[in-house]
Design a protein around this motif. Sequence first.
Motif, PDB file in Angstrom:
ATOM      1  N   GLU A 115       0.897  -1.205   0.126  1.00  0.00           N
ATOM      2  CA  GLU A 115       0.169   0.091  -0.137  1.00  0.00           C
ATOM      3  C   GLU A 115       0.893   1.322   0.305  1.00  0.00           C
ATOM      4  O   GLU A 115       0.668   1.950  -0.747  1.00  0.00           O
ATOM      5  N   SER A 116       1.933   1.356   0.866  1.00  0.00           N
ATOM      6  CA  SER A 116       2.860   2.466   0.892  1.00  0.00           C
ATOM      7  C   SER A 116       3.538   2.631  -0.585  1.00  0.00           C
ATOM      8  O   SER A 116       3.643   3.732  -1.113  1.00  0.00           O
ATOM      9  N   ARG A 143       0.599   3.872  -3.047  1.00  0.00           N
ATOM     10  CA  ARG A 143       0.082   5.206  -2.590  1.00  0.00           C
ATOM     11  C   ARG A 143       1.198   6.230  -3.390  1.00  0.00           C
ATOM     12  O   ARG A 143       0.863   7.281  -3.767  1.00  0.00           O
ATOM     13  N   SER A 144       2.485   5.960  -2.842  1.00  0.00           N
ATOM     14  CA  SER A 144       3.621   6.734  -3.353  1.00  0.00           C
ATOM     15  C   SER A 144       3.695   6.923  -5.077  1.00  0.00           C
ATOM     16  O   SER A 144       3.987   7.869  -5.447  1.00  0.00           O
ATOM     17  N   SER A 159       1.102   9.185  -6.187  1.00  0.00           N
ATOM     18  CA  SER A 159       1.348  10.536  -6.101  1.00  0.00           C
ATOM     19  C   SER A 159       2.430  11.373  -7.149  1.00  0.00           C
ATOM     20  O   SER A 159       2.420  12.286  -7.422  1.00  0.00           O
ATOM     21  N   ILE A 168      -6.895   1.874  -2.578  1.00  0.00           N
ATOM     22  CA  ILE A 168      -5.954   2.803  -2.366  1.00  0.00           C
ATOM     23  C   ILE A 168      -6.223   4.490  -3.101  1.00  0.00           C
ATOM     24  O   ILE A 168      -5.995   5.304  -2.675  1.00  0.00           O
ATOM     25  N   TYR A 169      -6.896   4.001  -4.262  1.00  0.00           N
ATOM     26  CA  TYR A 169      -7.045   5.403  -5.212  1.00  0.00           C
ATOM     27  C   TYR A 169      -8.029   6.232  -4.403  1.00  0.00           C
ATOM     28  O   TYR A 169      -7.813   7.267  -3.981  1.00  0.00           O
ATOM     29  N   GLU A 216      -8.786   6.147  -0.910  1.00  0.00           N
ATOM     30  CA  GLU A 216      -8.148   6.755   0.166  1.00  0.00           C
ATOM     31  C   GLU A 216      -7.267   7.878  -0.280  1.00  0.00           C
ATOM     32  O   GLU A 216      -7.047   8.895   0.638  1.00  0.00           O
ATOM     33  N   PHE A 217      -6.365   7.870  -1.400  1.00  0.00           N
ATOM     34  CA  PHE A 217      -5.534   8.641  -1.593  1.00  0.00           C
ATOM     35  C   PHE A 217      -6.105  10.147  -1.725  1.00  0.00           C
ATOM     36  O   PHE A 217      -5.696  10.934  -1.428  1.00  0.00           O
ATOM     37  N   ASN A 244       2.083  11.493   0.199  1.00  0.00           N
ATOM     38  CA  ASN A 244       2.423  10.211   0.493  1.00  0.00           C
ATOM     39  C   ASN A 244       3.753   9.742  -0.166  1.00  0.00           C
ATOM     40  O   ASN A 244       3.891   9.260  -1.134  1.00  0.00           O
TER      41      ASN A 244
END
Length: 449
Positions: free
Chosen positions: A195-196, A199-200, A203, A409-410, A412-413, A448
Motif C-alpha cells: 500500500e505504501s 500510494r507513493s 502521488s 488505495i485510489y 483513500e488517496f 504520500n
Amino acid sequence: MRSRSTLLDGRCTISRCLPLSLYRARTTRPLENHHGQTPVRKRLNSDMPASTVSSRHFYQNETLLDFVARSSRPVSLRQLAFFGMKLTNDKIIQSANFVRQELPTRMAHRIHDMQSLPYSIVRNNHISYVYELYYHSFNTIRRFPVIKTVDDNDRFCDVLRELLAHHTAVIPHLVMGVIECSDLIDSKRMDNFMESMLRSRISRRVFTEQHIALTDAFLKDPNFKPTEQVGQVFFQCSAADVVRQCDTLARSLTQSSHEGIPIPELVFEGDVNTKFACVASHLRYMVGEILRNTFEASAERYQAMGNPPAPVLVTIIDAPQHVTFRFSDRAGGIPPEIIPYLWSFVKGPRSMIRHHNFKQVPVLEAIVEELETFVAVARGQRKRISSLTSLTTRSPTLRLGMGLPMCKIYAEFWGGKIAVKSIEGFGCDVFLHISKLGNESRFVQMNNI
C-alpha cells in the motif's frame, strides 16, 4: 560478523546486517549522452539481475540517506488545478524544477523501505527488479541539471516520459514478488508495504503527468485558458457520464470473454446530474473495476443458473463534502472464503492463480485506459499510446485479483473510501465515496512519499 546463512534466513535487514565487504559499490563507466547522463533506455532495457542488489546498492549510501532525511513538499488537487489556470514560461520552469527536486526525495523513501525488508525478500527476482528500477530512476532525476529554459524542460519531459513507460512494469513485479514471499513475513506487514509503495506511486505519477500535460498544453497554445480541464484535473466531471463510459467498456470486455451471455443493464437513481472536480482517469479506473467485477459475476451466475440478470442499480448522492456512488447487483454475492482477503495483495485462496496470471501481464498502470487499449486492439483499431495509456493489451479473462485493493488505495488517496457489503446467494452493494475538491482534498495533500 553475522554469517551469510543468518542474512538469508529473513530475520535481519540488509541496511543493518550486511558485512562491510558488501557495502562497496562496483565502479562502472556508464554510457553518457551529450547532456552527461546515462540514457534511460541503455540502463533499463534489460532485466536487472538480483545479484547486483547486494554489491551495488545495499550499503551506507550517504547520497540516498540525505534524500531520505528530507520531507516531501505537499501538493493538493486544488493546487494542481489552479496552478495551471494561466501558464507562462516561468511557471512551466517552476513546475519542472519542483518535479526534478520532489521525485528523488519520494523515490528515496521507497528505496529505503525496500532496504528495510528482510534480505531474503529483497533477493527475490521481482522485488530486486523493482529496487533496481527505482534506484536507476532516482539517480537519473537527481543528476538532471537545474532547468532554466523551456528547451531544458522539453528534454526533462522526454526523460520523464521514458521513465513513466519503464515503470509500468512495477505493479506486476511487486505483486508477483509479494506473493512469492508471502510465507517469509507477516502478511499484514507485506500488505502495508504494498500500500505504501502504490500510494507513493500514485502521488509521483499525478504531479509528473500533470507537469507533462501542462507542458504539452503550453507548447500547443501559450495563450490557452482552460475552462473544463487543467492537465489531468477536470473541473466539471459528470458522475453519471463517467459511469456510462465505464459501462460501455466493461460491457465490451465481458462480452468478449462471455460471448452470447446477457449482461445486466444499469438503472440510475439519485443526483444523476452531479458534477465535481477530480482526476477523471482515477475515477474511471475505480468505477470500471467495480462494473467489471459485477458483470463478470452476473455472467457466471447466468451460466450456472440460467436466470436472466437483474439490472444493476447505480445510486449517485451529491453530499456537501463527498460524492457517493452505490452499485447494487444481484450477481450472487462474494464467496465467503474470499471475503477475509478482499483487500489483500498477498494472501487468499486464489493467490497462486493470480501469480500465474501476472506472468502474462508484463506491464500494468492500473488505469482504465489500458483496458480501452485491449478493446481497440480486439476490434482491429490502432489505439494511440501516451503516458496515460498502458502498453499492455492483457486479456479480460486474466483474473489479477487486485482491482478492489487498488480501488481502495485510489479512493483513500483522494480522501475517500470504498466498502463492500455482500449477501451470499443474492448480491453485493459497493459504496464508493470520493472527496470533493475544496473539502478533504484541500487538506489531504499528496505527501504520500
